[in-house]
Design a protein around this motif. Structure first.
Motif, PDB file in Angstrom:
ATOM      1  N   GLN A  32       0.841  -1.195   0.000  1.00  0.00           N
ATOM      2  CA  GLN A  32       0.000   0.000   0.000  1.00  0.00           C
ATOM      3  C   GLN A  32       0.875   1.243   0.000  1.00  0.00           C
ATOM      4  OE1 GLN A  32      -2.137  -0.499   3.710  1.00  0.00           O
ATOM      5  NE2 GLN A  32      -3.870  -1.494   2.692  1.00  0.00           N
ATOM      6  N   ASP A  33       0.296   2.367  -0.461  1.00  0.00           N
ATOM      7  CA  ASP A  33       0.967   3.638  -0.197  1.00  0.00           C
ATOM      8  C   ASP A  33       0.641   4.046   1.237  1.00  0.00           C
ATOM      9  OD1 ASP A  33      -1.585   4.828  -0.155  1.00  0.00           O
ATOM     10  OD2 ASP A  33      -1.412   5.620  -2.189  1.00  0.00           O
ATOM     11  N   MET A  34       1.202   5.132   1.696  1.00  0.00           N
ATOM     12  CA  MET A  34       1.047   5.495   3.107  1.00  0.00           C
ATOM     13  C   MET A  34      -0.346   6.013   3.437  1.00  0.00           C
ATOM     14  SD  MET A  34       3.793   4.438   4.339  1.00  0.00           S
ATOM     15  CE  MET A  34       3.738   5.039   6.034  1.00  0.00           C
ATOM     16  N   LYS A  35      -1.185   6.178   2.423  1.00  0.00           N
ATOM     17  CA  LYS A  35      -2.576   6.555   2.657  1.00  0.00           C
ATOM     18  C   LYS A  35      -3.478   5.327   2.744  1.00  0.00           C
ATOM     19  CE  LYS A  35      -2.165  11.060   0.356  1.00  0.00           C
ATOM     20  NZ  LYS A  35      -2.658  11.926  -0.760  1.00  0.00           N
ATOM     21  N   GLY A  36      -2.889   4.146   2.592  1.00  0.00           N
ATOM     22  CA  GLY A  36      -3.654   2.911   2.701  1.00  0.00           C
ATOM     23  C   GLY A  36      -4.244   2.418   1.396  1.00  0.00           C
ATOM     24  N   LYS A  37      -3.836   2.999   0.262  1.00  0.00           N
ATOM     25  CA  LYS A  37      -4.335   2.559  -1.035  1.00  0.00           C
ATOM     26  C   LYS A  37      -3.560   1.320  -1.473  1.00  0.00           C
ATOM     27  CE  LYS A  37      -4.797   3.931  -5.881  1.00  0.00           C
ATOM     28  NZ  LYS A  37      -4.500   4.997  -6.886  1.00  0.00           N
ATOM     29  N   ASP A  38      -4.288   0.259  -1.846  1.00  0.00           N
ATOM     30  CA  ASP A  38      -3.649  -0.963  -2.326  1.00  0.00           C
ATOM     31  C   ASP A  38      -2.978  -0.714  -3.672  1.00  0.00           C
ATOM     32  OD1 ASP A  38      -4.823  -2.048  -0.116  1.00  0.00           O
ATOM     33  OD2 ASP A  38      -6.347  -3.199  -1.208  1.00  0.00           O
ATOM     34  N   ILE A  39      -1.720  -1.165  -3.802  1.00  0.00           N
ATOM     35  CA  ILE A  39      -0.993  -0.936  -5.048  1.00  0.00           C
ATOM     36  C   ILE A  39      -0.434  -2.229  -5.657  1.00  0.00           C
ATOM     37  CG2 ILE A  39      -0.415   1.457  -4.559  1.00  0.00           C
ATOM     38  CD1 ILE A  39       2.318   0.538  -3.571  1.00  0.00           C
ATOM     39  N   LYS A  65       8.013   7.602  -3.246  1.00  0.00           N
ATOM     40  CA  LYS A  65       9.327   7.922  -2.705  1.00  0.00           C
ATOM     41  C   LYS A  65       9.839   6.718  -1.914  1.00  0.00           C
ATOM     42  CE  LYS A  65       8.317  12.862  -2.330  1.00  0.00           C
ATOM     43  NZ  LYS A  65       8.180  14.017  -1.410  1.00  0.00           N
ATOM     44  N   THR A  66      11.093   6.770  -1.523  1.00  0.00           N
ATOM     45  CA  THR A  66      11.745   5.619  -0.892  1.00  0.00           C
ATOM     46  C   THR A  66      11.001   5.104   0.326  1.00  0.00           C
ATOM     47  OG1 THR A  66      13.892   6.384  -1.676  1.00  0.00           O
ATOM     48  CG2 THR A  66      13.905   4.788   0.117  1.00  0.00           C
ATOM     49  N   ASP A  67      10.426   6.008   1.122  1.00  0.00           N
ATOM     50  CA  ASP A  67       9.756   5.597   2.361  1.00  0.00           C
ATOM     51  C   ASP A  67       8.251   5.830   2.321  1.00  0.00           C
ATOM     52  OD1 ASP A  67       9.897   8.325   2.338  1.00  0.00           O
ATOM     53  OD2 ASP A  67      10.672   8.546   4.375  1.00  0.00           O
ATOM     54  N   ASP A  68       7.674   5.759   1.125  1.00  0.00           N
ATOM     55  CA  ASP A  68       6.234   6.019   0.949  1.00  0.00           C
ATOM     56  C   ASP A  68       5.407   4.747   0.833  1.00  0.00           C
ATOM     57  OD1 ASP A  68       5.877   8.664   1.220  1.00  0.00           O
ATOM     58  OD2 ASP A  68       5.742   9.149  -0.912  1.00  0.00           O
ATOM     59  N   CYS A  69       5.921   3.628   1.319  1.00  0.00           N
ATOM     60  CA  CYS A  69       5.235   2.349   1.131  1.00  0.00           C
ATOM     61  C   CYS A  69       5.045   1.644   2.463  1.00  0.00           C
ATOM     62  CB  CYS A  69       6.062   1.470   0.188  1.00  0.00           C
ATOM     63  SG  CYS A  69       5.277  -0.097  -0.248  1.00  0.00           S
ATOM     64  N   GLN A  70       4.010   0.813   2.542  1.00  0.00           N
ATOM     65  CA  GLN A  70       3.792  -0.017   3.724  1.00  0.00           C
ATOM     66  C   GLN A  70       3.277  -1.385   3.291  1.00  0.00           C
ATOM     67  OE1 GLN A  70       1.066   2.234   6.145  1.00  0.00           O
ATOM     68  NE2 GLN A  70      -0.689   1.852   4.841  1.00  0.00           N
ATOM     69  N   PRO A  79      -4.980 -10.454   8.750  1.00  0.00           N
ATOM     70  CA  PRO A  79      -4.156  -9.296   8.402  1.00  0.00           C
ATOM     71  C   PRO A  79      -3.662  -8.573   9.653  1.00  0.00           C
ATOM     72  CG  PRO A  79      -6.477  -8.794   8.093  1.00  0.00           C
ATOM     73  CD  PRO A  79      -6.406 -10.255   8.439  1.00  0.00           C
ATOM     74  N   LEU A  80      -2.379  -8.271   9.681  1.00  0.00           N
ATOM     75  CA  LEU A  80      -1.823  -7.442  10.741  1.00  0.00           C
ATOM     76  C   LEU A  80      -1.961  -5.975  10.342  1.00  0.00           C
ATOM     77  CD1 LEU A  80       1.521  -9.340  11.452  1.00  0.00           C
ATOM     78  CD2 LEU A  80      -0.677  -9.620  12.610  1.00  0.00           C
ATOM     79  N   ALA A  81      -1.734  -5.094  11.294  1.00  0.00           N
ATOM     80  CA  ALA A  81      -1.695  -3.673  10.976  1.00  0.00           C
ATOM     81  C   ALA A  81      -0.544  -3.414  10.009  1.00  0.00           C
ATOM     82  CB  ALA A  81      -1.517  -2.860  12.253  1.00  0.00           C
ATOM     83  N   ALA A  82      -0.741  -2.493   9.080  1.00  0.00           N
ATOM     84  CA  ALA A  82       0.289  -2.184   8.088  1.00  0.00           C
ATOM     85  C   ALA A  82       1.566  -1.704   8.772  1.00  0.00           C
ATOM     86  CB  ALA A  82      -0.224  -1.120   7.126  1.00  0.00           C
ATOM     87  N   VAL A  83       2.697  -2.155   8.263  1.00  0.00           N
ATOM     88  CA  VAL A  83       3.997  -1.736   8.793  1.00  0.00           C
ATOM     89  C   VAL A  83       4.761  -1.002   7.699  1.00  0.00           C
ATOM     90  CG1 VAL A  83       4.158  -3.545  10.534  1.00  0.00           C
ATOM     91  CG2 VAL A  83       4.978  -4.001   8.237  1.00  0.00           C
ATOM     92  N   PRO A  84       5.494   0.053   8.055  1.00  0.00           N
ATOM     93  CA  PRO A  84       6.225   0.818   7.034  1.00  0.00           C
ATOM     94  C   PRO A  84       7.352   0.016   6.406  1.00  0.00           C
ATOM     95  CG  PRO A  84       6.812   1.568   9.245  1.00  0.00           C
ATOM     96  CD  PRO A  84       5.680   0.607   9.418  1.00  0.00           C
ATOM     97  N   ALA A  85       7.635   0.317   5.165  1.00  0.00           N
ATOM     98  CA  ALA A  85       8.711  -0.348   4.427  1.00  0.00           C
ATOM     99  C   ALA A  85       9.563   0.707   3.728  1.00  0.00           C
ATOM    100  CB  ALA A  85       8.134  -1.319   3.413  1.00  0.00           C
ATOM    101  N   VAL A  86      10.797   0.341   3.462  1.00  0.00           N
ATOM    102  CA  VAL A  86      11.724   1.216   2.743  1.00  0.00           C
ATOM    103  C   VAL A  86      12.092   0.546   1.428  1.00  0.00           C
ATOM    104  CG1 VAL A  86      14.003   2.285   2.763  1.00  0.00           C
ATOM    105  CG2 VAL A  86      12.657   2.207   4.864  1.00  0.00           C
ATOM    106  N   ILE A  87      11.979   1.287   0.342  1.00  0.00           N
ATOM    107  CA  ILE A  87      12.339   0.746  -0.967  1.00  0.00           C
ATOM    108  C   ILE A  87      13.858   0.671  -1.057  1.00  0.00           C
ATOM    109  CG2 ILE A  87      12.218   1.080  -3.457  1.00  0.00           C
ATOM    110  CD1 ILE A  87       9.596   2.660  -2.971  1.00  0.00           C
TER     111      ILE A  87
END
Length: 222
Positions: A32-39, A65-70, A79-87
């Motif tokens: 997802q992006d950081m707004k919770g949109k599935d990508i 951006k590099t840190d705009d994903c979860q 499903p667990l709560a979304a966790v941030p990811a780094v590209i």
């Protein structure tokens, strides 16, 4: 209920190792992006003491951006709560036109800190990548597992059995075709014990998959 349905379908569909298939399911994540949109989808292919590493398609992350994903993981079928990811790596060249044998560059990897999970029990499984010399042949059986598409209730992981229908360079096509929205989902061998490809698009010729040799080259070059 949905968890039981998905697991039951996978167990009934698997032709070999149930344990391998279950671990494959537990490696899968929704991106997802950081707004919770599935990508798109991805899968954990490696871990160390601090991080989990996810592989996906490059175009899934193209605008971010590099840190705009979860990532949303399903280690226990829920499903667990979304966790941030780094590209970490990203390689994507948009084709001028789409044709059966066009060369493709479309891979990416992400890093997720284990410190973002509440408990080690929540860590997803890591399924290793097949080696670069892995032989992919027409009619080989495969498993495709991802989180997007109309056949995944509430976007839980869903799976289908398929086969390799055609080889094109370091990529291949699979049948049945990919469900729309499954970009970046992992393709596993029939036991679920190795990742043998990454789905990049659906087409008139089947689902286009980047194979082990190109995945290895991406990881080495990046």
């Amino acid at each position: 209920m949905f968890r039981s349905i998905i697991v039951a379908i996978c167990l009934l569909s698997a032709s070999s190792s149930y344990a391998g298939v279950l671990e494959a399911i537990q490696s899968v994540c929704k991106l997802q992006d950081m707004k919770g949109k599935d990508i798109g989808s991805g899968a954990v292919y490696r871990e160390d003491k601090e991080y989990l590493y996810v592989i996906t398609a490059g175009h899934v992350l193209e605008p971010l951006k590099t840190d705009d994903c979860q990532c949303v993981f399903y280690p226990n079928g829920r499903p667990l709560a979304a966790v941030p990811a780094v590209i970490e790596t990203r390689d994507y060249v948009k084709p001028i036109r789409y044709s059966k044998d066009i060369e493709v560059n479309d891979l990416a990897t992400l890093r997720v800190s284990k410190s973002k999970f509440k408990s080690p029990n929540d860590y997803p499984k890591a399924v290793p990548l097949a080696g670069p010399d892995t032989s992919i042949k027409v009619d080989d059986s495969i498993l495709s597992i991802g989180c997007s598409g109309p056949y995944a209730p509430l976007h839980y992981p869903s799976m289908f059995n398929g086969y390799v229908s055609e080889l094109v360079g370091n990529t291949y096509y699979i049948q049945p075709n990919l469900i729309e929205g499954r970009s970046g989902s992992a393709v596993f061998d029939k036991t679920g014990e190795r990742i043998i490809g990454v789905a990049i698009w659906r087409s008139n010729w089947g689902g286009r998959i980047i194979g082990p040799k190109s995945i290895f080259q991406h990881l080495v070059e990046e």
